[in-house]
Scaffold this motif. Sequence first.
Motif, PDB file in Angstrom:
ATOM      1  N   ASN A   1       1.424 -24.713  44.698  1.00  0.00           N
ATOM      2  CA  ASN A   1       2.244 -23.643  43.966  1.00  0.00           C
ATOM      3  C   ASN A   1       1.971 -24.009  42.333  1.00  0.00           C
ATOM      4  N   VAL A   2       1.121 -23.169  41.623  1.00  0.00           N
ATOM      5  CA  VAL A   2       0.967 -23.631  40.271  1.00  0.00           C
ATOM      6  C   VAL A   2       1.212 -22.110  39.461  1.00  0.00           C
ATOM      7  N   SER A   3       1.522 -22.352  38.171  1.00  0.00           N
ATOM      8  CA  SER A   3       1.837 -21.228  37.606  1.00  0.00           C
ATOM      9  C   SER A   3       0.754 -20.750  36.512  1.00  0.00           C
TER      10      SER A   3
ATOM     11  N   PHE B   1      -1.383 -25.483  32.567  1.00  0.00           N
ATOM     12  CA  PHE B   1      -0.770 -26.310  33.640  1.00  0.00           C
ATOM     13  C   PHE B   1      -1.072 -27.736  33.473  1.00  0.00           C
ATOM     14  N   ALA B   2      -2.085 -28.247  32.693  1.00  0.00           N
ATOM     15  CA  ALA B   2      -2.652 -29.422  32.151  1.00  0.00           C
ATOM     16  C   ALA B   2      -1.838 -29.948  30.883  1.00  0.00           C
TER      17      ALA B   2
ATOM     18  N   GLU C   1       6.194 -27.580  38.847  1.00  0.00           N
ATOM     19  CA  GLU C   1       5.469 -27.394  40.170  1.00  0.00           C
ATOM     20  C   GLU C   1       4.438 -28.369  40.733  1.00  0.00           C
ATOM     21  N   ASP C   2       3.353 -27.752  40.997  1.00  0.00           N
ATOM     22  CA  ASP C   2       2.191 -28.626  41.459  1.00  0.00           C
ATOM     23  C   ASP C   2       1.044 -28.854  40.744  1.00  0.00           C
ATOM     24  N   HIS C   3       1.416 -28.796  39.345  1.00  0.00           N
ATOM     25  CA  HIS C   3       0.493 -28.882  38.332  1.00  0.00           C
ATOM     26  C   HIS C   3      -0.345 -30.137  38.031  1.00  0.00           C
ATOM     27  N   ALA C   4       0.605 -31.407  38.362  1.00  0.00           N
ATOM     28  CA  ALA C   4      -0.252 -32.804  38.343  1.00  0.00           C
ATOM     29  C   ALA C   4      -1.014 -32.805  39.199  1.00  0.00           C
ATOM     30  N   GLU C   5      -0.827 -32.314  40.496  1.00  0.00           N
ATOM     31  CA  GLU C   5      -1.479 -32.494  41.904  1.00  0.00           C
ATOM     32  C   GLU C   5      -3.037 -31.573  41.584  1.00  0.00           C
TER      33      GLU C   5
END
Length: 223
Positions: A119-121, A161-162, A170-174
């Motif tokens: 899940n990413v924004s 996101f980065a 959320e899952d931004h790093a992944e």
Amino acid sequence: QKVKEWVGASGEARLRQFLAAERFAQRMGWEATEARSLPALDALPAGGVLLLPNRRQAFTQERFAELVSWAERGGHLIVEAEFLGVPDPLLERLGVQRAEAQPLKTIAVEIRASGRKLNVSMPSAMRLVVAAPDVRLRAGEQLVSFGRGRGVVTVASSLGFARNRAIGAEDHAELLWNLMLLAPTPELVVYWSPGKLSFWDFLKDNAAPALLAGGLVLALWLW
């Protein structure tokens, strides 16, 4: 009772928008460096990753051609699209078009290699139109990775996101990690061109209370 309060970035993180991404890459065993000038892009690692934010007005057509050629030789070029209404010669060279879209709060991204769903924004009012057949990873219409020669190109409507403020959410790093893994060489280069030094900005950032107090004293003296 503990209360969290957002105080903003400080020190290096205030100037280097992708500092957290660099530190993350290093913790994962990668080498992370910065390219702070256009000539520094002449020595990109073969098979590595280049993170290229928007605001590329200082780039020439020759420089864009060199970056695309580097990706075609095996590199991974991660590009942030310019804002709508701003010319983007690099995306035109890559065959990617920009269009208006409704901002989406959260996008589900499926990682085919692991089957995980992230899940990413992506709160960008822009969508990308890409006709490339060799798609490696996609996040709605806001991010797409596709093969280019022997390498990979990723185009994102936003690299928010980065950036420092959002990479831990959320899952931004992944997502960033899975993008990095599309390159064969564990080296990350972040292009960061420092802005011109401004004495006023320095005072505003480091001596705002003193300036305010001095202004009040001057106003009182004039009164």
